[in-house]
Every structure is written in C-alpha cells, then in structure tokens.
Design an enzyme around this catalytic site. Structure first.
Site, PDB file in Angstrom:
ATOM      1  N   LEU A 506       1.401  -2.197  -7.749  1.00  0.00           N
ATOM      2  CA  LEU A 506       2.522  -1.354  -7.312  1.00  0.00           C
ATOM      3  C   LEU A 506       3.430  -2.368  -6.284  1.00  0.00           C
ATOM      4  O   LEU A 506       4.627  -2.179  -6.195  1.00  0.00           O
ATOM      5  CB  LEU A 506       1.931  -0.495  -6.239  1.00  0.00           C
ATOM      6  CG  LEU A 506       0.861   0.776  -6.923  1.00  0.00           C
ATOM      7  CD1 LEU A 506       0.396   1.586  -5.820  1.00  0.00           C
ATOM      8  CD2 LEU A 506       1.783   1.547  -8.145  1.00  0.00           C
ATOM      9  N   GLY A 512      -1.668  -9.633   0.754  1.00  0.00           N
ATOM     10  CA  GLY A 512      -2.369  -9.217  -0.496  1.00  0.00           C
ATOM     11  C   GLY A 512      -1.447  -8.319  -1.440  1.00  0.00           C
ATOM     12  O   GLY A 512      -0.217  -7.915  -0.970  1.00  0.00           O
ATOM     13  N   SER A 513      -2.251  -7.967  -2.514  1.00  0.00           N
ATOM     14  CA  SER A 513      -1.337  -7.058  -3.378  1.00  0.00           C
ATOM     15  C   SER A 513      -1.959  -5.604  -3.535  1.00  0.00           C
ATOM     16  O   SER A 513      -3.130  -5.387  -3.027  1.00  0.00           O
ATOM     17  CB  SER A 513      -1.577  -7.671  -4.817  1.00  0.00           C
ATOM     18  OG  SER A 513      -1.116  -8.974  -5.004  1.00  0.00           O
ATOM     19  N   LYS A 528      -5.475  -2.003  -1.394  1.00  0.00           N
ATOM     20  CA  LYS A 528      -4.837  -3.123  -1.095  1.00  0.00           C
ATOM     21  C   LYS A 528      -6.037  -4.159  -1.107  1.00  0.00           C
ATOM     22  O   LYS A 528      -6.756  -3.826  -0.289  1.00  0.00           O
ATOM     23  CB  LYS A 528      -4.251  -2.905   0.202  1.00  0.00           C
ATOM     24  CG  LYS A 528      -3.687  -4.283   0.961  1.00  0.00           C
ATOM     25  CD  LYS A 528      -2.692  -4.142   1.765  1.00  0.00           C
ATOM     26  CE  LYS A 528      -1.338  -4.191   1.140  1.00  0.00           C
ATOM     27  NZ  LYS A 528      -0.035  -4.396   1.819  1.00  0.00           N
ATOM     28  N   ASP A 625       5.972  -6.197  11.449  1.00  0.00           N
ATOM     29  CA  ASP A 625       6.521  -6.355  10.234  1.00  0.00           C
ATOM     30  C   ASP A 625       7.377  -5.177   9.798  1.00  0.00           C
ATOM     31  O   ASP A 625       7.365  -4.707   8.616  1.00  0.00           O
ATOM     32  CB  ASP A 625       5.520  -6.655   9.001  1.00  0.00           C
ATOM     33  CG  ASP A 625       6.370  -7.598   7.948  1.00  0.00           C
ATOM     34  OD1 ASP A 625       7.504  -7.799   8.395  1.00  0.00           O
ATOM     35  OD2 ASP A 625       5.778  -7.776   6.740  1.00  0.00           O
TER      36      ASP A 625
END
Length: 832
Positions: A506, A512-513, A528, A625
């Site tokens: 996604l 991370g991914s 995640k 962030d």
C-alpha cells in the site's frame, strides 16, 4: 430616587469605600520611610504592572505566610522571589513589611520582632524609597536619583532567575550568588539543590547538593554558549551574555521579544529548568539540566531507587518505607529517604524465630555511588563478607567485589533495553525475605532453601501453563477475532497468510512498508513491517500495549501486533480512501475533488487527533512527521492521524540524540536545526504547513509556471495581512466554492502555526477552538525564515523521506476549552 434614598446613598459611599479598602487587596507603587504594608496590601510593579509583592501562602499550607513577588497577569499563581523563606509568619494582618528610618527594609512579626532585614549599614536619611520594577526586581533607591540602587532583590535570588538578573561570583569578596531550590513544592524554605558559578573562578556553573557535592556542570563558556549545554545554540528567544572582569564573573540573559514571559528555576527535584508561559496552556518547559532526573545526586534519598520510566521518579526499596510519608508521596520531597521496616540481626547473624539476615537480588540496576572494593575471589566470599559486616547494606559481584556501607544512595532501576545494568544484592531481615515477591533470597537458612525450591517448582509450573496458553492462543488467533478493545498478538505466519506473503504493498516510509491483508473473519487490515526498532521484546510489547489504549476517532486504530525475534509488525484498520496526499497532488485522482466542506472537516479532525496526543494522553506524544501522506481517510472521508504510535516506540532513542533532525522536508520546524529538545510545537508547525497545502491543493514549494506565487505560505501570509482576495488562495479546482470565513480562519491559523519561535505558535487544543469558531484570531507576522525562503526561491532541504526515529516527550500542560467566543488581539502576539 427619592430624597431620603439619595441622601442615604451619598452618605454610605465613603463607608462602602472604607469597607472595601480594609478587606480587599490594593496596590501601591512605592514605600517611603516609615510606611509599611500588611494583610492583603500589596506593591505593584511600576510601568505595566507585571509583578506584585505582598504576603502569600504557598500550596495548601495554612497559617504560614511569606513576603514574596509573583506574576500579576498570568492565570497560574507563580512566585519568583521570597524574602523570609526560612522564617514564616503566622498572621499576615499583624505582621508588616516596613521601611525603617535607618534605610533598612524589614519584616516584623506580630510581636514587632524583626525576622528579616536588608541588613544595610544604618543611616539617618529620609531620601530612600522601596519600589518594585517591572522586571521583577524589588529595589531600595535614592528618591532624588532612581537609578542609584542601594539594595536589590536581584542580588539575593531565591529559586528563580529572571531575564536581566545574574548569578555572579564577586572576585573581590569571593562571595557567590546562588539559586537555591525550595524544600518542596509547598515549602519555600532553603532546599538541598543550588546553582552557582565555580568558586575557583572558571566560567562554568555547578549544580550542588547540600552545598558539598557537585553533580552537574555547564562546561566553560566558549564565547557563545556553555560547552555542555548545546540547547543554547541557535535559539530564537534568548540573548546570552557572559561577563568576566577584574571585579566579577557573571552570566545574564534577556529576551529578544519583551512580550514573552520566561523564567529560569532551580527545581525542587534538582534540575534547572527554563520555562516560558503560553496563555491557555501554562508553563512550557524549554530545556532542563541534567537531562535525566536520575542524574540528580541523592534525589531519592537513602535506600530509595530512581526510575526514569515510572510516573513517580522515586520509590523506596523493598523492605523500606519513607521516613516522611507525606513529603515523599505527595510533595515530591524525597530527600528524607527511606528506613528499614525490620532491623537487621547484624554481626553474629543470630537467628530470630528460626530466620537469619539474607539478600534480595535486584536485577538491571544502576549501582549506587561510594562503593568499597574487597579483595575476595568469589561471589560467595563477597556475600559472606557483607553478611558479617554490620555496616554493610548491599553488595555486587562482577568479577570483583563491591560493598556499600551506610546509606545506599543514587540507586537506579534501569529499563529492559539498557545494557549497562548490574545485579545488586540488598541485605534484608529474614522476615522481609520470606515475604518477598520479587528478587531472589540468597543463602542463609534451611528455610531459605525450602522457599527457593518451592518457588522454583511454582515458577516451572507457571512457565508450562503460559507455554500451553500461548500455543493455544496462536492456534486460535488465526481463526478468531480479537476481543473489542484488546490487542491481538499475531504470529508472523498469521500475517504472512493474511497478506498473501506481503504481496500487495500500500505504501512505505522511513519506518517500513505497509501491506494490505485480510484476516480469516474477512476483516481488511493494513500491516506495517517495522524497520529500525531495536527494543527488546518485553519493552516492545509494553509500548505497543500502551499505544493500543490510545483511541480517538481521528487516530488510526491499532488492532494487533507481531513480535517474533527481529520480526516486528503492527496491524491497523484498513483505510479504504487512502491518504490525503493522493487527493491533493495526484493527477490520476483529479476527478475526485475534495470539496471545501470536506477539507475543513479533515483539517479540524486532524487537529483534534493531534490535540488528543499532545494534551489528553498520560504522556504527551509528539508525532514528528505530520504531512498529508500520514493523514488517512476512512470510507466517509473522516481523517485519521497515522503512525503516531511509532513516535512513542522510538522515543527513548530520540531523546538521546537531540541534534538529529527527523521528519520530512517542507514540514520541519526551525528548531530542528538548533540542537534543542523538540516539543509538541514541532507538530504544530508541521500541521500549519500541511494546512496550507490542504487549502491550496498543491505543494507549498511548487515552482511550476502556473503557480507564480513561489513559496505559497509566504504569499498567503501577505495576502491576509494586506487584506487581499482570500479566495485567490484556494485550490483552483474548487472554483471558488468555499465558505469565505472558514478559508480566512484556516489561513490565519496556518500562519500562526508556522511562526519561527515555538512560543508564538498555538497549542493544538487552541487550534481546534479557532477552527470551531470558539476563539477569534487576528493576522500573524510573516515568519523570518519563510521570508528568506521566498526571496531566494528555494526551499530548505532536510530529509527526502520520513525519519525512522521520531520521539515521545514527557508531559506538557493541557489547554482549556471555552464555551464562548474569545478575541485574541493582534499586538504584540495574538497567539500568546
């Protein structure tokens, strides 16, 4: 009004005024020779009346009165100086602060005895007067020449150092001025901790315990900052000066913006704190030294242990209780330390009721100070040596034998991920060991052996039960839904199957991914895979459990987690509409335009989510962030702040590297480059930058031909200040269809959020109130940093992607709410 009533009214006015003056406090500007104040009478500072001097009672203490100075125009009662700190008065109405004919200012108790004096050489003069200046400095001066100061409170500070004051070393008399803490939060008596310049004459400050033990130094002055206080570098608020001449050494500071309220305090917990006042929020900690509370010498007293991670910094060791329970538990005054519940049998280790003294094993400890080394060759010999020494209270063996005689001080319980901890063995009476629920009783009697054996069997059975339960749980988790409100501990295999071996990605970032997954009950989730998370498994599970309890409609919900060796994953609710950036900047979704009403609700929802993280959680969580990519949208386009938990997971690492920037270019607050500790106001800045993008529908730094305005936030601020066409700031795809008042409000909020100095930015709680229309706001100044960026037609480049290590910080004060509209004036600082 008839004649009778009229006459009564005019006759009663003088009496009414007299009555009010005798019961309500009133302020005078000066005291002349022979004059005094008592009761509720006060002296108000000259000029703007920022300070007030009079009798006060600290905390909940009744019938203890002091003469002090406090801030007059802020909502929280805060003293900055106390005259008779060690000699309280019992009655303020029969006591006086008086200027005598000999030129001395004195405090007289009810029997007219002098309990405090300026101790000046007596002189017969009526030309002296006492006045409180608007700097907070209480002075005696010559009436004919107000700049001729005879005495000033700035030369006799208590626990607070104000701008313009100084803590100095007199080279001629070798006298040092000291900043000394209160005894506790409700007693201004002289405390144990003090700050002073090095008596040897070097340009460094020391923090001392009891005037004898130095446990912190600022490092020497290098011409710009003190070498061990990097927080001073590149700040936007304070102007620092260090003076070294033939008569004195001293350091002083002032504020670039005189409207900011700031104070420097020697805290009761042994740290020096720099604080600034933010209206609607309270005192905001700018920086503190030493950085960790447990670095303060003897903070927890004898036989107390310090824990940075605990809600209460100090606690008594097992087998001990506070010497003064009220001070220890309620007033954060741990200096009295702890005392044994049961005396030791001592030298011959004589048996009482069949028991002997023994040792409690305490694991992962930061060892106490002042150990003695013994030349023995084994742990057993070290134990025996301590056991047979009446004065020995603890020992440790790590290839060498260390013992502690007398009071055990500066003991610290380290967290699971700290690798420097050692085992400490604390000597306790037999009865304390037999009741222990933690630690390991060491050697002594047959009873100890039996207890140890039984404990071992129980532990083994418990381990088997847990092992069986865990296996059953892992079998069930893949086929059952987690209980509502609880986190599900997934196995790696579970998530591998759910995500089809992590095949549908996604998105991704510095942490991370993210992959799409479907659980056996058809629930769609986002998984995640974390990178760069170095916590131990126990700590990781503890942190995740804490994050799992944080639930808010505008925060992404954490469903579960995986922690198997180095494999760390978090399982979230799936957000079908994706992230906000895809609707603002993605040309492929140009047909799906977010209308203004939806954008405003996204802005408001995001602000509410951040306000919850900053102000409503047990610990303030700073996201670090905030950007459109981290704002997710559910099926109804309700905004959800994502990745907020990651800030908490890596918070401890962040706190050790204050100068490392984190976040994404274009959203980073100026303080990231200054080396100071980041506060929740860094998120406020990022939110402001994101809000501009939500309004305009393009990146702030877009330099394409059709966006000739250059750096959008600067252009927007000019449009607002010059009362330009507000709708020209709006995304052209909306074709002007928007609520003009809401656009104007959102632009003003965004401008205030991106101010250079964090003290000028609003809290997220205040942002919510403004967007809801509860608080009105005026235009802000254009930030200096953004003006430079706009003039140079370039943007500051910090990072090309999200950092893998944002932070969580200790508590900031909560902002209140109001049920009616308030107005914030534009000068000099509408947001404070």
């Amino acid at each position: 009004m008839n004649a009778r009533n009229s006459a009564w009214f005019f006759l009663s006015v003088p009496f009414l005024c007299f009555s009010l003056n005798t019961h309500l406090s009133f302020g005078v500007e000066t005291l002349s020779v022979g004059e005094s104040i008592s009761g509720d009478q006060t002296i108000v500072s000259e000029g703007d009346g920022n300070f007030e001097l009079g009798f006060f009672t600290p905390g909940n203490i009744s019938q203890k009165y002091y003469i002090g100075i406090w801030y007059r125009k802020i909502s929280e009662f805060t003293t900055i100086w106390v005259a008779n700190r060690d000699k309280p008065l019992s009655d303020k109405y029969s006591s006086q602060l008086k200027l005598l004919e000999d030129g001395n200012l004195v405090i007289l108790d009810s029997s007219k005895t002098i309990i405090w004096s300026t101790n000046l050489t007596p002189k017969s003069s009526n030309s002296t007067e006492a006045a409180l200046r608007d700097s907070g400095n209480f002075v005696l001066r010559d009436v004919s020449n107000s700049s001729d100061l005879i005495w000033q409170s700035f030369d006799h500070p208590t626990d607070t150092w104000l701008p313009g004051g100084k803590i100095r070393l007199n080279k001629l008399t070798h006298e040092s001025q000291r900043l000394t803490s209160w005894k506790n939060s409700e007693d201004p008596a002289t405390g144990l901790f003090s700050l002073e310049l090095d008596p040897a004459g070097t340009s460094q400050y020391f923090i001392m315990w009891n005037g004898s033990v130095q446990y912190w130094t600022s490092g020497t002055w290098n011409g710009h900052i003190f070498s061990l206080v990097p927080e001073m570098r590149s700040n936007y608020i304070y102007n620092f000066t260090y003076v070294n001449n033939t008569e004195e050494n001293y350091f002083t500071y002032n504020l670039y913006n005189s409207s900011i309220i700031s104070r420097f305090v020697m805290d009761v917990a042994g740290q020096i704190n720099q604080l600034t006042w933010v209206a609607g929020v309270g005192w905001n900690l700018f920086w503190a030294q030493p950085r960790q509370k447990c670095e303060v010498h003897a903070l927890c007293g004898a036989f107390g242990t310090c824990n940075e991670q605990a809600s209460t910094s100090c606690s008594c060791l097992q087998g001990f209780n506070p010497r003064n329970a009220i001070d220890y538990s309620n007033l954060s005054d741990w200096s009295g330390g702890c005392v044994r519940n049961t005396p030791l049998q001592c030298m011959n280790n004589a048996s009482v009721n069949g028991g002997k003294d023994g040792f409690l094993k305490m694991s992962n400890m930061g060892l106490p100070i002042n150990s003695q080394s013994l030349a023995v060759g084994s742990a057993q010999a070290c134990e025996l040596a301590c056991l047979n020494n009446c004065s020995c209270n603890a020992y440790a063996y790590d290839g060498g034998c260390s013992v502690w005689e007398g009071d055990v001080l500066n003991l610290e319980q380290l967290s699971d991920d700290d690798t420097g901890g050692k085992d400490l063995y604390l000597k306790l009476a037999s009865s304390e060991l037999s009741n222990t629920t933690s630690g390991v009783p060491k050697k002594g009697s047959a009873t100890g052996a039996i207890v140890g054996a039984v404990s071992g069997v129980v532990a083994l059975l418990g381990f088997l039960v847990v092992l069986i339960w865990t296996r059953q749980r892992r079998k069930l988790v893949g086929t059952s839904k987690g209980v509502e409100g609880y986190l599900v501990p997934f196995s790696y295999k579970d998530l591998q199957i759910a995500t089809k071996n992590f095949s549908e990605k996604l998105g991704g970032g510095g942490f991370g991914s993210v992959f799409k997954g479907i659980l056996p009950d058809s629930t769609v989730v986002a998984v995640k895979k974390l990178e760069g998370i170095s916590q131990g498994e126990k700590q990781f599970r503890t942190e995740v459990s804490t994050i799992g309890t944080i639930q808010h409609v505008n925060l992404i919900r954490l469903r579960g987690f995986c922690s198997e060796g180095t494999k760390r994953m978090l399982v979230y609710d799936f957000m079908p509409k994706g992230s906000l950036d895809s609707y603002l900047f993605n040309e492929k979704k140009s047909s799906e335009v977010l209308d203004w009403k939806m954008r405003y609700q996204i802005a408001l929802g995001t602000a509410r989510g951040l306000a919850y993280l900053h102000e409503k959680c047990r610990e303030c969580i700073i996201h670090c962030d905030i950007k459109p990519e981290n704002i997710l949208l559910d099926a109804e386009f309700c905004s959800k702040v994502a990745d907020f938990g990651l800030a908490k997971l890596v918070g401890r690492e962040f706190s050790r590297v204050l100068t490392t920037m984190r976040g994404t270019r274009g959203y980073l607050a100026p303080e990231w480059i200054s080396g100071v500790a980041i506060t929740a106001k860094a998120d406020v800045y990022s939110y402001g930058m994101m809000l501009f993008e939500l309004i305009s529908g393009r990146r702030n730094s877009d330099q394409s031909d059709d966006h000739k305005c250059g750096f959008f936030p600067t252009w927007a601020a000019r449009q607002i200040n010059e009362e330009g066409e507000i709708l020209s700031l709006l995304d052209c795809k909306l074709e002007g269809n928007a609520d003009l008042a809401e656009v104007n409000r959102a632009c003003k909020v965004a401008c205030w959020c991106i101010q250079d100095e964090e003290v000028h930015r609003p809290s997220m709680g205040l942002v919510v109130q403004i967007l809801e229309g509860v608080v009105e706001v005026s235009p802000s100044p254009i930030p200096r940093t953004l003006q430079i960026l706009s003039e140079n037609h370039e943007h500051m480049v910090f990072f090309s992607e999200s950092s893998s290590n944002p932070s969580s910080h200790s508590q900031s004060p909560k902002s209140g709410t109001s049920s009616k509209v308030r107005s914030i004036k534009s000068s000099p600082n509408p947001m404070t």
